[in-house]
Design an enzyme around this catalytic site. Sequence first.
Site, PDB file in Angstrom:
ATOM      1  CB  THR A  14      -0.916  -0.021   1.246  1.00  0.00           C
ATOM      2  OG1 THR A  14      -1.844  -1.072   1.088  1.00  0.00           O
ATOM      3  CG2 THR A  14      -1.662   1.274   1.422  1.00  0.00           C
ATOM      4  CB  SER A  55       3.359  -7.905   1.717  1.00  0.00           C
ATOM      5  OG  SER A  55       2.194  -8.148   2.457  1.00  0.00           O
ATOM      6  CB  THR A  87       0.938  -3.579   6.686  1.00  0.00           C
ATOM      7  OG1 THR A  87      -0.346  -3.662   6.063  1.00  0.00           O
ATOM      8  CG2 THR A  87       1.457  -2.159   6.645  1.00  0.00           C
ATOM      9  CG  ASP A  88      -1.698  -7.830   3.970  1.00  0.00           C
ATOM     10  OD1 ASP A  88      -2.142  -6.968   4.753  1.00  0.00           O
ATOM     11  OD2 ASP A  88      -2.233  -8.110   2.880  1.00  0.00           O
TER      12      ASP A  88
HETATM   13  N1  ASP Z   1      -2.344  -5.870   0.816  1.00  0.00           N
HETATM   14  C1  ASP Z   1      -1.291  -4.969   1.169  1.00  0.00           C
HETATM   15  C2  ASP Z   1       0.026  -5.745   1.259  1.00  0.00           C
HETATM   16  O1  ASP Z   1       0.364  -6.277   2.289  1.00  0.00           O
HETATM   17  C3  ASP Z   1      -1.628  -4.261   2.417  1.00  0.00           C
HETATM   18  C4  ASP Z   1      -0.602  -3.243   2.797  1.00  0.00           C
HETATM   19  O2  ASP Z   1       0.208  -2.822   2.002  1.00  0.00           O
HETATM   20  O3  ASP Z   1      -0.657  -2.836   3.925  1.00  0.00           O
HETATM   21  O4  ASP Z   1       0.728  -5.787   0.279  1.00  0.00           O
END
Ligand code: ASP
Length: 328
Positions: A14, A55, A87-88
């Site tokens: 993100t 991620s 963040t995942d």
């Molecule tokens: N779906 C995203 C990822 O982990 C969520 C994020 O970036 O926080 O790539």
Amino acid sequence: MTLPRVTVLSLGGTISSTGEGGVKPTLSGADLVADVPEIADVAKVSARSFRQVPSGELILGDLVELAREIRSEVGAGASGVLVTQGTDTIEETAFALDLLLDLAEPVVVTGAMRNPTLPGADGPANLLASVQVATSRSARDLGVLVVLNDEAHAARFVRKTHTQSPATFRSEPSGPVGWVAEGLFRLAQRPVGRRTVSVPGNADAPVALYTAALGDDGRVLDELPRLGYRGLVVEALGGGHVAEKVADRLEKLAREMPVVLASRTGSGEVLRNTYGFAGSEIDLIGRGLIPAGTLDGPKARLLLSLLLRSGADRKSICAVFEKPYVEE
Ligand code: ASP
């Protein structure tokens, strides 16, 4: 005044996303940094894209490669290195790097919960705070840190705990190691008992993660050897418990591969010596399972995968899991 040199390696997520047709990681590492002019007052930053993916697409082989890249950046004079990603899986990237790197220089992983199309997008603030941490002398020798929402967390304890909140990252039970206040990193506590694993090659050693649940007899476990898994981590109930039927299956598997016992609760140490019923932690350890100590399921899985990649035998795997990240 010469500013410290910091390298930003961007992996996607993100923080590097735009919103057309649904949020996707499209911005490069350089775009990210260009968006936060305040960074230029803190460090001389060079940024590049290492990967550009959500991620959940990352694999352990990427992180072994990333660790090599970070080592060479520090060897070339970087005072600190920043990794940006979705963040995942931040908690896993950070912990894998913590195990793979033995550096004094700060290595910080960050991301964003609110994408750039939303009011209050947190990517720019997280990036600036991460550079402030990565250039701080107090952040040296702490192992890999996760910085979001102005808090710095040790990789070994941090978890994503909320699907949307910018305060999603928490460290149970210890709390963050520090925070950023008025542009400065404040260190409040120093983690103990760092461990590293040296992985010479990049050959895969798949480790399965199984979560116990009420009424499930664990029949899926019987398939693991056929599917090529080399190890298993069980997220057991409570302090480390499963139904007796599942315990029988785990005992059989533990004769073929290392089986690590973690808890699905997400906080606290797995028990070793409290409950004595069939399927309890005493029973499971007696049947050959290895208790995970303070590590939750995903972190225990990474440690076991890296140990298997390093060529460790059962005895040394047990010895590593024996030492939890605490002092007595
Ligand atoms: N779906 C995203 C990822 O982990 C969520 C994020 O970036 O926080 O790539």
